[in-house]
Design a protein around this motif. Structure first.
Motif, short mmCIF file in Angstrom:
data_model
loop_
_atom_site.label_atom_id
_atom_site.label_comp_id
_atom_site.label_asym_id
_atom_site.label_seq_id
_atom_site.Cartn_x
_atom_site.Cartn_y
_atom_site.Cartn_z
N GLN A 1 -6.89 7.60 -8.46
CA GLN A 1 -7.99 6.93 -7.76
C GLN A 1 -7.54 5.54 -7.34
O GLN A 1 -6.64 4.95 -7.94
N ILE A 2 -8.18 5.04 -6.30
CA ILE A 2 -7.89 3.70 -5.77
C ILE A 2 -9.19 2.94 -5.71
O ILE A 2 -10.21 3.43 -5.20
N LEU A 3 -9.16 1.72 -6.25
CA LEU A 3 -10.31 0.83 -6.20
C LEU A 3 -9.99 -0.28 -5.22
O LEU A 3 -8.99 -0.99 -5.39
N VAL A 4 -10.80 -0.44 -4.19
CA VAL A 4 -10.60 -1.48 -3.20
C VAL A 4 -11.59 -2.61 -3.47
O VAL A 4 -12.81 -2.38 -3.51
N THR B 1 -9.71 8.80 -3.85
CA THR B 1 -8.29 9.09 -3.74
C THR B 1 -7.76 8.54 -2.42
O THR B 1 -8.53 8.15 -1.53
N TYR B 2 -6.44 8.53 -2.29
CA TYR B 2 -5.83 8.00 -1.07
C TYR B 2 -6.27 8.81 0.15
O TYR B 2 -6.67 8.23 1.19
N ASP B 3 -6.24 10.12 0.05
CA ASP B 3 -6.62 10.97 1.19
C ASP B 3 -8.09 10.78 1.56
O ASP B 3 -8.44 10.71 2.75
N GLU B 4 -8.95 10.66 0.54
CA GLU B 4 -10.37 10.48 0.81
C GLU B 4 -10.63 9.18 1.55
O GLU B 4 -11.41 9.14 2.52
N TYR C 1 -12.26 0.30 4.56
CA TYR C 1 -11.52 -0.93 4.26
C TYR C 1 -10.05 -0.65 4.03
O TYR C 1 -9.17 -1.35 4.58
N LEU C 2 -9.72 0.34 3.19
CA LEU C 2 -8.32 0.65 2.90
C LEU C 2 -7.59 1.11 4.16
O LEU C 2 -6.42 0.75 4.38
N TYR C 3 -8.26 1.90 4.98
CA TYR C 3 -7.64 2.38 6.22
C TYR C 3 -7.26 1.20 7.12
O TYR C 3 -6.16 1.15 7.68
N LEU D 1 0.81 -1.22 0.00
CA LEU D 1 0.00 0.00 0.00
C LEU D 1 0.84 1.26 0.00
O LEU D 1 0.31 2.36 0.19
N THR D 2 2.14 1.12 -0.22
CA THR D 2 3.01 2.30 -0.29
C THR D 2 2.89 2.93 -1.67
O THR D 2 2.69 2.26 -2.68
N GLY D 3 3.02 4.24 -1.71
CA GLY D 3 3.00 4.97 -2.97
C GLY D 3 1.63 5.18 -3.56
O GLY D 3 1.51 5.68 -4.69
N LEU D 4 0.57 4.84 -2.82
CA LEU D 4 -0.77 5.00 -3.37
C LEU D 4 -1.20 6.46 -3.45
O LEU D 4 -2.16 6.79 -4.16
#
Length: 581
Positions: A541-544, A555-558, A565-567, A533-536
């Motif tokens: 955008q990120i799809l989990v 986005t990563y910050d959102e 789940y990502l957190y 999960l580094t560099g995301l």
């Protein structure tokens, strides 16, 4: 549809050579019958001391017939074998053309050794269909009808005896051979495929078998498979010999019958004695053309079984891998290669036929042109399946995939592949040099460009002449990934599909390689599957994903603010890294 349809179509394309081969076979067979008949008549005539010119004419006819038989037999062999080799060439090309679009889904159903046995052995076996199944009955019928008509002019009884003998050799003997083969149909071919499969796996897994002390048991399995194949081949050979022996028995039986019947007819005054030798030699010769009929059922079933095994690989497969020729619309057009590509998935579902649950369920997202997207999630969530769908390795069970707002079925397959710079989880490397593997696409590049891209992926210590073994056996996992990345960088497409491109790299090397990647792909569309999960934070955008569906996107910050789940995945990763340190 009959499995031999494709072979029949190939035979139609070789119809000129086939017609010439049949014509040559008919002339050779008929010339042989007339040759031996004339020889018998000549021998009988010499007893009565005929005029010299009669003997000269008969001897000349015999010599001419011998020459005609030799020339026509040579022509038959020439054209029949040329047609056979051309048929095999067409079959190999046709089979591979249908097989290639099914990759990699076909590997989920077929073991590599069995697949190799089908590609090589089964295609090779189809040569018997023309030479020993299709061709002999035509020659037999043509030569036999001409012979019976000739014999009937001298004696209808002898002609009837020839008909009975031909029915025995052409129908009864093959039926007996077929009856004896009913239990062993395809057994030898299956045993050969089993041996090929076990041997292939033993070669690939030799080190693991050695390390875990299982080499001797595997050797015993190979010996058992080899013994089973030898026994099966022995039984098949006995069946062939049995059919040939039955044919010879019937041939001599009919010849003795002709001799006995001819003697009776001569005694009754219904047949001239000078014709007896001619008719006996005629009977012995005409049955030579029936010899292949004794083994025809064996070769017919072998060819049908081989064709069936090949057809199993090119039909619609249960796991969703289909022939793209059937999935693409007739008016398909190429995808533009001059600009970054947008992709959209609309309610895409996909399920392998052998699975009890769908791999993907209602997946929907859009990749704007030039965007950078990461897909994360646990193993088995369906991430790799999305890449395979984008590459048209499979067709969605439900839903639609659009490239530049054009449905994938309306685009040519080659243009999609040409536009994509791809790194899969397992990348193949061919035996050769570093240069050979970098120039896999066949595009000419200067050595300076090749060395530059090696530097970008931190492989500057390699030279272009360094040897690469089969499957990259002499490279580490990290070197394989970086070499695959270099190969993708050289391709020049505007769509990047990357499946765990840096999984085997250390953190420092990973950062350097990704920096070079994003620099080159700054204006391109990038879709990257990640477990780390580094560099995301560099991604647009990120799809989990989890269990075949998208559970979060943003986005990563959102996603970090959302603490979903990502957190939770990020917190677990930090704990693991902290414990390792």
């Amino acid at each position: 549809m009959n499995e031999l349809t494709i072979l029949t179509r190939a035979m139609i394309q070789e119809r000129k050579d086939i017609v010439l081969a049949i014509l040559g076979g008919f002339i050779a067979g008929l010339a042989g019958v007339i040759l031996f008949s004339a020889s018998g008549y000549l021998i009988a005539q010499t007893v009565f001391a005929p005029p010299l010119y009669t003997l000269i004419v008969l001897i000349s006819v015999v010599k001419l017939l011998g020459l005609l038989r030799a020339v026509s037999r040579y022509g038959e062999r020439l054209y029949s074998h040329r047609a056979t080799f051309s048929l095999l060439s067409r079959l190999r090309v046709s089979f591979f053309a249908k097989l290639a679009p099914l990759t990699p889904g076909i590997h989920r159903k077929q073991r590599s050794g069995d697949l190799l046995a089908r590609i090589v052995g089964d295609v090779e076996s189809l040569q018997h269909y023309f030479l020993r199944v299709f061709y002999p009955p035509i020659i037999l019928v043509a030569v036999f009808l001409a012979t019976v008509l000739f014999a009937s002019t001298y004696s209808l009884a002898i002609a009837f005896l020839l008909v009975v003998g031909m029915l025995l050799t052409a129908v009864v003997v093959p039926a007996l051979v077929l009856f004896g083969q009913r239990r062993s149909r395809g057994a030898v071919r299956q045993q050969r495929a089993a041996l090929s499969t076990e041997l292939t796996e033993a070669l690939y897994g030799y080190r693991e078998l050695k390390l875990y002390g299982q080499l001797v048991p595997r050797e015993l399995q190979l010996m058992e498979a080899s013994a089973a194949l030898a026994e099966g081949q022995k039984r098949a050979g006995i069946l062939l010999l049995r059919g040939q022996s039955l044919h010879l028995f019937v041939t001599f039986l009919v010849s003795w019958g002709v001799l006995a019947l001819g003697a009776y007819l001569i005694a009754e005054g219904a047949l001239a004695g000078v014709l007896l030798a001619m008719l006996v030699l005629l009977a012995m010769t005409v049955f030579e053309e029936a010899a292949p009929m004794a083994t025809l059922p064996l070769y017919k079933q072998d060819s049908e079984h081989a064709a069936k095994r090949l057809a199993e690989n090119v039909r619609l497969s249960d796991d969703g891998a289909v022939d793209r020729n059937e999935a693409v619309s007739p008016g398909a057009k190429p995808l533009s290669l001059d600009e970054a590509i947008s992709i959209e998935l609309r309610q895409v579902c996909f399920q392998y036929g052998s699975d009890w649950r769908p791999t993907l369920r209602n997946v929907q997202f859009r990749l704007p042109a030039g965007s950078k997207t990461a897909i994360v999630g646990p193993s088995g969530a369906g991430k790799t399946t999305i890449l395979e769908l984008l590459l048209q390795f499979h067709v969605p069970t439900y839903g639609q995939i659009l490239y530049q707002d054009i449905p994938g079925g309306e685009l040519t397959e080659d243009s999609i592949w040409q536009a994509a710079n791809v790194m899969l989880q397992h990348n193949h490397f061919f035996r050769g040099t570093i240069r050979d593997n970098l120039l896999l696409g066949g595009t000419h590049r200067e050595d300076s460009a090749l060395l530059e891209v090696l530097g970008k992926v931190e492989l500057q210590e390699m030279t272009l002449e360094d040897e690469v073994l089969e499957k990259g056996e002499n490279l580490s996992d990290g070197e394989k990934q970086r070499l695959a990345m270099a190969r993708a960088m050289l391709k020049g497409g505007r769509l990047w599909l990357l499946d765990e491109p840096t999984a085997s790299l250390d953190a420092v090397t990973e950062q350097r390689v990704l920096r070079q990647l994003f620099e080159q792909a700054k204006d391109d569309t990038v879709l990257m599957i990640r477990h780390r999960l580094t560099g995301l934070d560099q991604m647009d955008q990120i799809l989990v994903m989890d269990q075949g569906t998208i559970v979060e996107s943003g986005t990563y910050d959102e996603l970090m603010v959302k603490q979903g789940y990502l957190y939770e995945m990020k917190q677990i990763e930090r704990q693991i890294v902290g414990e390792e340190m």
